[in-house]
Design a protein around this motif. Structure first.
Motif, PDB file in Angstrom:
ATOM      1  N   ALA A  70       0.960  -1.328  -0.222  1.00  0.00           N
ATOM      2  CA  ALA A  70      -0.593   0.176   0.200  1.00  0.00           C
ATOM      3  C   ALA A  70       1.046   1.535  -0.062  1.00  0.00           C
ATOM      4  O   ALA A  70       0.334   2.093  -0.668  1.00  0.00           O
ATOM      5  CB  ALA A  70      -0.896  -0.130   1.385  1.00  0.00           C
ATOM      6  N   TYR A  71       1.846   1.304   0.034  1.00  0.00           N
ATOM      7  CA  TYR A  71       2.663   2.599   0.742  1.00  0.00           C
ATOM      8  C   TYR A  71       4.078   2.846   0.067  1.00  0.00           C
ATOM      9  O   TYR A  71       4.269   3.378   0.398  1.00  0.00           O
ATOM     10  CB  TYR A  71       3.030   2.979   1.763  1.00  0.00           C
ATOM     11  CG  TYR A  71       2.342   3.262   3.091  1.00  0.00           C
ATOM     12  CD1 TYR A  71       1.544   4.042   3.143  1.00  0.00           C
ATOM     13  CD2 TYR A  71       1.713   1.700   3.772  1.00  0.00           C
ATOM     14  CE1 TYR A  71       0.652   4.218   4.249  1.00  0.00           C
ATOM     15  CE2 TYR A  71       0.857   1.947   4.951  1.00  0.00           C
ATOM     16  CZ  TYR A  71       0.005   3.360   4.884  1.00  0.00           C
ATOM     17  OH  TYR A  71      -1.433   3.433   5.602  1.00  0.00           O
ATOM     18  N   GLY A  72       4.173   1.435  -0.225  1.00  0.00           N
ATOM     19  CA  GLY A  72       5.732   1.419  -1.697  1.00  0.00           C
ATOM     20  C   GLY A  72       6.704   1.452  -0.557  1.00  0.00           C
ATOM     21  O   GLY A  72       6.804   1.173   0.073  1.00  0.00           O
ATOM     22  N   ASN A  73       8.272   0.914  -1.726  1.00  0.00           N
ATOM     23  CA  ASN A  73       9.435   0.692  -1.020  1.00  0.00           C
ATOM     24  C   ASN A  73       9.843   2.354  -0.061  1.00  0.00           C
ATOM     25  O   ASN A  73       9.397   2.874  -0.216  1.00  0.00           O
ATOM     26  CB  ASN A  73      10.243   0.061  -2.130  1.00  0.00           C
ATOM     27  CG  ASN A  73      10.343   1.418  -3.336  1.00  0.00           C
ATOM     28  OD1 ASN A  73      10.357   3.180  -3.648  1.00  0.00           O
ATOM     29  ND2 ASN A  73      11.109   1.038  -4.394  1.00  0.00           N
ATOM     30  N   PRO A 110      12.288  -6.360   3.919  1.00  0.00           N
ATOM     31  CA  PRO A 110      12.281  -7.381   3.948  1.00  0.00           C
ATOM     32  C   PRO A 110      12.675  -7.668   2.419  1.00  0.00           C
ATOM     33  O   PRO A 110      13.681  -8.943   2.881  1.00  0.00           O
ATOM     34  CB  PRO A 110      10.130  -7.895   3.730  1.00  0.00           C
ATOM     35  CG  PRO A 110       9.099  -6.592   4.689  1.00  0.00           C
ATOM     36  CD  PRO A 110      10.251  -5.286   4.204  1.00  0.00           C
ATOM     37  N   ALA A 111      12.233  -6.908   1.896  1.00  0.00           N
ATOM     38  CA  ALA A 111      12.852  -7.258   0.699  1.00  0.00           C
ATOM     39  C   ALA A 111      14.509  -6.884   0.439  1.00  0.00           C
ATOM     40  O   ALA A 111      15.548  -7.121  -0.772  1.00  0.00           O
ATOM     41  CB  ALA A 111      12.792  -6.422  -0.901  1.00  0.00           C
ATOM     42  N   ASN A 112      15.174  -6.770   1.452  1.00  0.00           N
ATOM     43  CA  ASN A 112      16.350  -6.341   1.657  1.00  0.00           C
ATOM     44  C   ASN A 112      16.801  -7.072   2.819  1.00  0.00           C
ATOM     45  O   ASN A 112      17.625  -6.544   3.958  1.00  0.00           O
ATOM     46  CB  ASN A 112      17.184  -4.528   1.656  1.00  0.00           C
ATOM     47  CG  ASN A 112      18.519  -4.382   1.513  1.00  0.00           C
ATOM     48  OD1 ASN A 112      18.815  -4.911   1.094  1.00  0.00           O
ATOM     49  ND2 ASN A 112      18.154  -3.237   2.266  1.00  0.00           N
ATOM     50  N   ASP A 113      16.842  -8.241   2.720  1.00  0.00           N
ATOM     51  CA  ASP A 113      16.677  -8.633   4.175  1.00  0.00           C
ATOM     52  C   ASP A 113      16.484  -8.247   5.343  1.00  0.00           C
ATOM     53  O   ASP A 113      17.807  -8.747   6.835  1.00  0.00           O
ATOM     54  CB  ASP A 113      18.320  -9.424   4.351  1.00  0.00           C
ATOM     55  CG  ASP A 113      18.663 -10.544   2.800  1.00  0.00           C
ATOM     56  OD1 ASP A 113      17.659 -11.031   2.839  1.00  0.00           O
ATOM     57  OD2 ASP A 113      19.493 -10.379   1.859  1.00  0.00           O
ATOM     58  N   GLY A 114      15.773  -7.957   5.857  1.00  0.00           N
ATOM     59  CA  GLY A 114      15.281  -6.958   6.915  1.00  0.00           C
ATOM     60  C   GLY A 114      16.148  -5.620   7.314  1.00  0.00           C
ATOM     61  O   GLY A 114      16.328  -5.383   8.577  1.00  0.00           O
ATOM     62  N   LYS A 115      17.128  -5.698   6.340  1.00  0.00           N
ATOM     63  CA  LYS A 115      18.122  -4.245   5.732  1.00  0.00           C
ATOM     64  C   LYS A 115      17.655  -2.831   6.202  1.00  0.00           C
ATOM     65  O   LYS A 115      16.723  -2.966   4.842  1.00  0.00           O
ATOM     66  CB  LYS A 115      19.393  -4.493   6.368  1.00  0.00           C
ATOM     67  CG  LYS A 115      20.174  -5.745   6.572  1.00  0.00           C
ATOM     68  CD  LYS A 115      21.138  -6.265   5.923  1.00  0.00           C
ATOM     69  CE  LYS A 115      21.608  -7.351   5.813  1.00  0.00           C
ATOM     70  NZ  LYS A 115      22.822  -8.098   5.461  1.00  0.00           N
ATOM     71  N   LEU A 116      17.600  -2.167   6.687  1.00  0.00           N
ATOM     72  CA  LEU A 116      17.581  -1.015   6.655  1.00  0.00           C
ATOM     73  C   LEU A 116      17.565  -0.420   4.556  1.00  0.00           C
ATOM     74  O   LEU A 116      18.658  -0.780   3.903  1.00  0.00           O
ATOM     75  CB  LEU A 116      17.646   0.808   6.796  1.00  0.00           C
ATOM     76  CG  LEU A 116      19.051   1.018   7.325  1.00  0.00           C
ATOM     77  CD1 LEU A 116      19.725   1.697   6.019  1.00  0.00           C
ATOM     78  CD2 LEU A 116      19.423   1.697   8.369  1.00  0.00           C
ATOM     79  N   ASP A 117      16.674   0.360   3.580  1.00  0.00           N
ATOM     80  CA  ASP A 117      17.241   0.526   2.336  1.00  0.00           C
ATOM     81  C   ASP A 117      17.639   1.786   2.224  1.00  0.00           C
ATOM     82  O   ASP A 117      17.583   3.383   1.535  1.00  0.00           O
ATOM     83  CB  ASP A 117      15.979   0.279   2.082  1.00  0.00           C
ATOM     84  CG  ASP A 117      16.368   0.565   0.182  1.00  0.00           C
ATOM     85  OD1 ASP A 117      17.292   0.598  -0.140  1.00  0.00           O
ATOM     86  OD2 ASP A 117      15.466   0.216  -1.199  1.00  0.00           O
ATOM     87  N   PHE A 118      19.580   1.607   2.421  1.00  0.00           N
ATOM     88  CA  PHE A 118      19.919   3.320   2.377  1.00  0.00           C
ATOM     89  C   PHE A 118      19.691   3.757   1.305  1.00  0.00           C
ATOM     90  O   PHE A 118      19.257   5.428   0.596  1.00  0.00           O
ATOM     91  CB  PHE A 118      20.682   3.349   3.236  1.00  0.00           C
ATOM     92  CG  PHE A 118      21.719   4.269   3.497  1.00  0.00           C
ATOM     93  CD1 PHE A 118      21.424   5.307   4.384  1.00  0.00           C
ATOM     94  CD2 PHE A 118      22.809   5.169   2.606  1.00  0.00           C
ATOM     95  CE1 PHE A 118      22.070   6.826   4.588  1.00  0.00           C
ATOM     96  CE2 PHE A 118      23.160   6.191   2.347  1.00  0.00           C
ATOM     97  CZ  PHE A 118      22.680   7.264   3.799  1.00  0.00           C
ATOM     98  N   LEU A 154       7.872   2.010   5.870  1.00  0.00           N
ATOM     99  CA  LEU A 154       9.150   1.974   5.825  1.00  0.00           C
ATOM    100  C   LEU A 154      10.325   3.303   6.815  1.00  0.00           C
ATOM    101  O   LEU A 154      11.480   2.981   7.043  1.00  0.00           O
ATOM    102  CB  LEU A 154       9.872   1.562   5.029  1.00  0.00           C
ATOM    103  CG  LEU A 154       9.133   0.538   4.098  1.00  0.00           C
ATOM    104  CD1 LEU A 154       9.614  -0.393   3.434  1.00  0.00           C
ATOM    105  CD2 LEU A 154       9.990  -1.265   5.258  1.00  0.00           C
ATOM    106  N   VAL A 155       9.746   4.692   6.104  1.00  0.00           N
ATOM    107  CA  VAL A 155      10.207   5.762   7.046  1.00  0.00           C
ATOM    108  C   VAL A 155       9.097   6.671   7.673  1.00  0.00           C
ATOM    109  O   VAL A 155       8.412   7.060   7.214  1.00  0.00           O
ATOM    110  CB  VAL A 155      10.590   6.529   5.000  1.00  0.00           C
ATOM    111  CG1 VAL A 155      10.634   7.383   5.320  1.00  0.00           C
ATOM    112  CG2 VAL A 155      11.300   5.705   4.750  1.00  0.00           C
TER     113      VAL A 155
END
Length: 165
Positions: A70-73, A110-118, A154-155
């Protein structure tokens, strides 16, 4: 004696005149072209505006509510949040160029193995800061948190803006 007193009085009155207002100073990290300031100095008398933590708007209304879909990446959410902050600032006669400090809270993707997507954060951030149209760079902290108050988010970003007198 009377002339000396008058001269002294005149000099003292000049010292009470307001000094030329200093500008907000932004200092880059030494030897780096990273799009943040290492230091920002805000002169006394500046108006400060504090923007509460801002969460993204729904990007896909057809997706199930309160989901990542719903919110996107991270990039999509960061764009949404920075646009919301811009709108809030503009309602007060300010804009993103007036931001002196950002605090960014990121949930692990989740698409980044649970790491933040810097990289996702940077992709959106660099559309608003350190550009030819808007070269000002705030100080910034980005950190990973376990969760945010909006499921699917996520943000979250909070900001401080300043306007020199």
């Amino acid at each position: 004696m009377k002339t000396t007193a008058l001269l002294l009085g005149a000099l003292m009155s000049l010292s009470t005149l307001p000094a030329h207002a200093d500008a907000i100073k932004r200092i880059d990290p030494p030897g780096s072209n990273f799009p943040i300031s290492q230091l920002v100095t805000v002169p006394a008398g500046s108006a400060l505006t504090f923007v509460s933590g801002t969460l993204p708007d729904v990007a896909d209304p057809k997706a199930p509510p309160f989901t990542l879909a719903a919110y996107g990446n991270t990039e999509t959410q960061t764009l949404s949040v920075l646009n919301k902050i811009r709108t809030a600032l503009r309602s007060q006669g300010l804009d993103l160029e007036d931001i002196v400090q950002l605090r960014v809270f990121l949930v692990g993707d989740p698409a980044n193995d649970g790491k933040l997507d810097f990289n996702g954060l940077q992709a959106a951030y660099t559309k608003f800061f350190a550009t030819a149209e808007q070269p000002n760079k705030p100080t910034r902290t980005a950190l990973q948190v376990v969760a945010l108050p909006l499921p699917g988010a996520l943000v979250e970003i909070e900001a401080i803006a300043a306007k020199a007198p």
